[in-house]
Write an enzyme that holds these catalytic residues in place. Structure first.
Site, mmCIF file in Angstrom:
data_model
loop_
_atom_site.group_PDB
_atom_site.id
_atom_site.type_symbol
_atom_site.label_atom_id
_atom_site.label_comp_id
_atom_site.label_asym_id
_atom_site.label_seq_id
_atom_site.Cartn_x
_atom_site.Cartn_y
_atom_site.Cartn_z
ATOM 1 N N GLU A 114 45.247 40.876 38.574
ATOM 2 C CA GLU A 114 43.981 41.649 38.803
ATOM 3 C C GLU A 114 42.902 40.627 39.135
ATOM 4 O O GLU A 114 42.505 39.840 38.165
ATOM 5 C CB GLU A 114 43.736 42.883 37.967
ATOM 6 C CG GLU A 114 44.675 43.880 37.963
ATOM 7 C CD GLU A 114 44.148 45.000 36.699
ATOM 8 O OE1 GLU A 114 42.712 44.985 36.337
ATOM 9 O OE2 GLU A 114 44.855 45.343 36.250
ATOM 10 N N GLU A 151 47.094 43.925 29.753
ATOM 11 C CA GLU A 151 46.054 43.604 28.815
ATOM 12 C C GLU A 151 45.987 44.034 27.516
ATOM 13 O O GLU A 151 45.118 44.962 27.087
ATOM 14 C CB GLU A 151 44.816 44.272 29.442
ATOM 15 C CG GLU A 151 44.469 43.523 30.815
ATOM 16 C CD GLU A 151 43.103 43.797 31.422
ATOM 17 O OE1 GLU A 151 42.329 44.552 30.914
ATOM 18 O OE2 GLU A 151 42.617 43.276 32.614
HETATM 19 N N1 LIG Z 1 34.326 44.162 26.262
HETATM 20 N N2 LIG Z 1 35.252 43.786 26.971
HETATM 21 N N3 LIG Z 1 35.902 43.403 27.567
HETATM 22 C C1 LIG Z 1 37.063 42.468 27.823
HETATM 23 C C2 LIG Z 1 37.329 42.346 29.240
HETATM 24 C C3 LIG Z 1 37.681 43.637 29.812
HETATM 25 C C4 LIG Z 1 37.527 43.614 31.283
HETATM 26 N N4 LIG Z 1 38.217 44.636 31.946
HETATM 27 C C5 LIG Z 1 39.523 44.842 32.510
HETATM 28 O O1 LIG Z 1 39.917 43.555 32.406
HETATM 29 C C6 LIG Z 1 40.007 46.033 33.100
HETATM 30 C C7 LIG Z 1 41.292 45.887 33.978
HETATM 31 C C8 LIG Z 1 42.091 46.975 33.739
HETATM 32 O O2 LIG Z 1 43.585 46.450 34.091
HETATM 33 C C9 LIG Z 1 42.051 47.971 34.944
HETATM 34 O O3 LIG Z 1 42.835 49.157 34.628
HETATM 35 C C10 LIG Z 1 40.643 48.420 34.993
HETATM 36 O O4 LIG Z 1 40.357 49.294 36.069
HETATM 37 C C11 LIG Z 1 39.757 46.969 35.475
HETATM 38 C C12 LIG Z 1 38.237 47.190 35.991
HETATM 39 O O5 LIG Z 1 37.517 47.361 34.582
HETATM 40 C C13 LIG Z 1 40.105 45.689 34.626
#
Ligand SMILES: N=[N+]=NCCCCNC(=O)[C@@H]1[C@H]2[C@H](O)[C@@H](O)[C@H](O)[C@@H](CO)[C@@H]12
Length: 448
Positions: A354, A166
């Site tokens: 994910e 990401e």
């Molecule tokens: N503003 N804004 N937002 C843009 C989108 C962000 C969304 N969060 C993710 O994708 C994170 C990904 C991460 O790899 C993991 O380390 C996190 O624990 C998960 C859960 O949160 C997801």
């Protein structure tokens, strides 16, 4: 009951990341990361939680692998802590840190679980941040050296590598919004960071090819399906800009070798040019073996002249269902995303690296009845099934997350795990969703 049968070689997995589960933040020679610094800064993290102990996975990894075996995972995606390998980000290797991951990989392979390694999942060595972090182009070469240490040590045993997790979040939450480490609020710097992350991805892929390693390498992007709230030109234009911002800013360089035109022009008018050197875009867009997709929800966009971000406003329909993160539950968005990626960007294999949900899980008499998570996962599995039926090469799916863990700025207040973690005792308890997933994996199908 109808059963949706997945392809025989479909990979069922689960994912975590180093800072979110390992703990042992200052043990066995590990250097500080930017997340150690950020979480130790009062007011940055909910309840002032830190990753100092987290799930204590650094000491409990054998128990955790036993739980992965009990669920029946084919594969486990985890990240490596750069400062555990190179405490100063460069220079001397910390052998104890390297030994931890060598042992983790060996134990996973012995358990019949395929390891998938993410090289960078946000925990930059603090020593490099003190030299500018990802805004400093020098960090790129240190990242390549770090990757080479791991390729040399683990390349013969690990067959799937992910350069970055990401980069959008690293760039725009870390350097523009300031919500994530290192907590900088400078959008021009964030754009340079995004570019440097992409160049570092390209150079690591190039190094991987030069070493002639047998595995596959790719990148994981957080992607969402973007929809216009109405057919009006203004709403559609706002949705298109959001598409370029959240998806195109990384998809276009990686697969098309250029930044999305409209937003790139807006940024250049506002901030001037960022440092893009000759050959960068070719390096960034060199062939990769797969794309990792982190999907959580859709974006429903309308135009609002008062919006602080280029007229873009996100709408949250009252009639929808939401997770504990207040993210709309929208499984069709995963189907739409997968078909869009395959039609507009790449024919390469796709992995859901994910997908998952946080809910307010309660443990009662040693059980966690997380039916909402089962429903969430089932609906998203159905979207993947539909995409595969339409010919999209989706090869695997990693539930986020294996266990409850440190949810960044939310600390331990959000539980995403298939496994419930009691942070006072570190006791692990398989949730109902873990037992449900165990059956899905065993039968390689879902009942609808
Ligand atoms: N503003 N804004 N937002 C843009 C989108 C962000 C969304 N969060 C993710 O994708 C994170 C990904 C991460 O790899 C993991 O380390 C996190 O624990 C998960 C859960 O949160 C997801």
């Amino acid at each position: 009951m109808t059963k949706l049968q997945f392809p025989l070689d479909f990979v069922w997995g689960s994912a975590t990341s180093s800072y979110q589960i390992e703990g042992a933040y200052d043990e066995d020679g590990k250097g500080e990361s930017i997340w150690d610094i950020f979480s130790h800064t009062l007011g940055k993290i909910n309840n002032n939680d830190t990753g100092d102990v987290a799930c204590d996975h650094y000491h409990r990894y054998k128990e955790d692998i036993e739980l992965m075996k009990e669920i029946g995972l084919d594969s486990y995606r985890f990240s490596i802590s750069w400062p555990r390998i190179l405490p100063n980000g460069k220079g001397e290797i910390n052998q104890k840190g390297l030994n931890f991951y060598k042992e983790l990989v060996d134990q996973l392979l012995e358990a019949g679980i395929e390891p998938v390694i993410t090289l960078y999942h946000w925990d930059l060595p603090q020593a490099l941040q003190e030299e500018g972090g990802w805004a400093n182009r020098d960090t790129i070469k240190y990242f390549v050296k770090y990757a080479e240490v791991l390729f040399d040590e683990l390349g013969a045993k690990v067959s799937q590598w992910i350069t970055h997790n990401e980069p959008w979040v690293v760039s725009f939450l870390g350097y523009a919004e300031g919500e994530h480490a290192p907590g900088i609020k400078d959008r021009k710097q964030a754009l340079q960071v995004a570019h440097n992350l992409l160049v570092s991805h390209g150079l690591v892929v190039k190094k991987f090819r030069e070493l002639d390693l047998t595995g596959d390498i790719g990148i994981t992007l957080n992607l969402t399906s973007v929809y216009s709230y109405s057919e009006t030109d203004k709403d559609q234009e706002a949705a298109q800009l959001m598409e370029e911002y959240i998806n195109g800013w990384f998809l276009d360089p990686v697969f098309k070798g250029s930044y999305p035109k409209k937003l790139a022009q807006i940024y250049e008018n506002q901030f001037g040019k960022i440092d893009i050197q000759a050959g960068d875009m070719d390096l960034i867009s060199q062939e990769i073996d797969f794309l990792g997709i982190n999907y959580y929800s859709r974006a429903l966009i309308n135009y609002n002249p008062n919006s602080k971000f280029y007229g873009i406003e996100s709408i949250k329909p009252a009639e929808s269902d939401y997770t504990a993160m207040n993210w709309e539950i929208y499984p069709d968005g995963l189907y739409d995303l997968l078909t869009k990626l395959n039609q507009e960007y790449t024919n390469k294999p796709l992995y859901i690296t994910e997908n998952g949900a946080a809910f307010d899980d309660q443990i009662i008499a040693g059980q966690v009845n997380d039916q909402r998570r089962i429903n969430y996962l089932k609906e998203h599995f159905k979207s993947v099934y539909r995409a595969i039926q339409d010919g999209v090469p989706v090869r695997g799916y990693y539930v986020w997350s294996l266990m409850d863990n440190f949810e960044w700025a939310y600390g331990y207040s959000k539980r995403f795990g298939l496994i419930y973690v009691d942070y006072n005792t570190q006791k692990r308890t398989l949730k109902d969703s873990a037992y449900w997933y165990q059956q899905v994996i065993e039968e390689n199908s879902i009942g609808i």
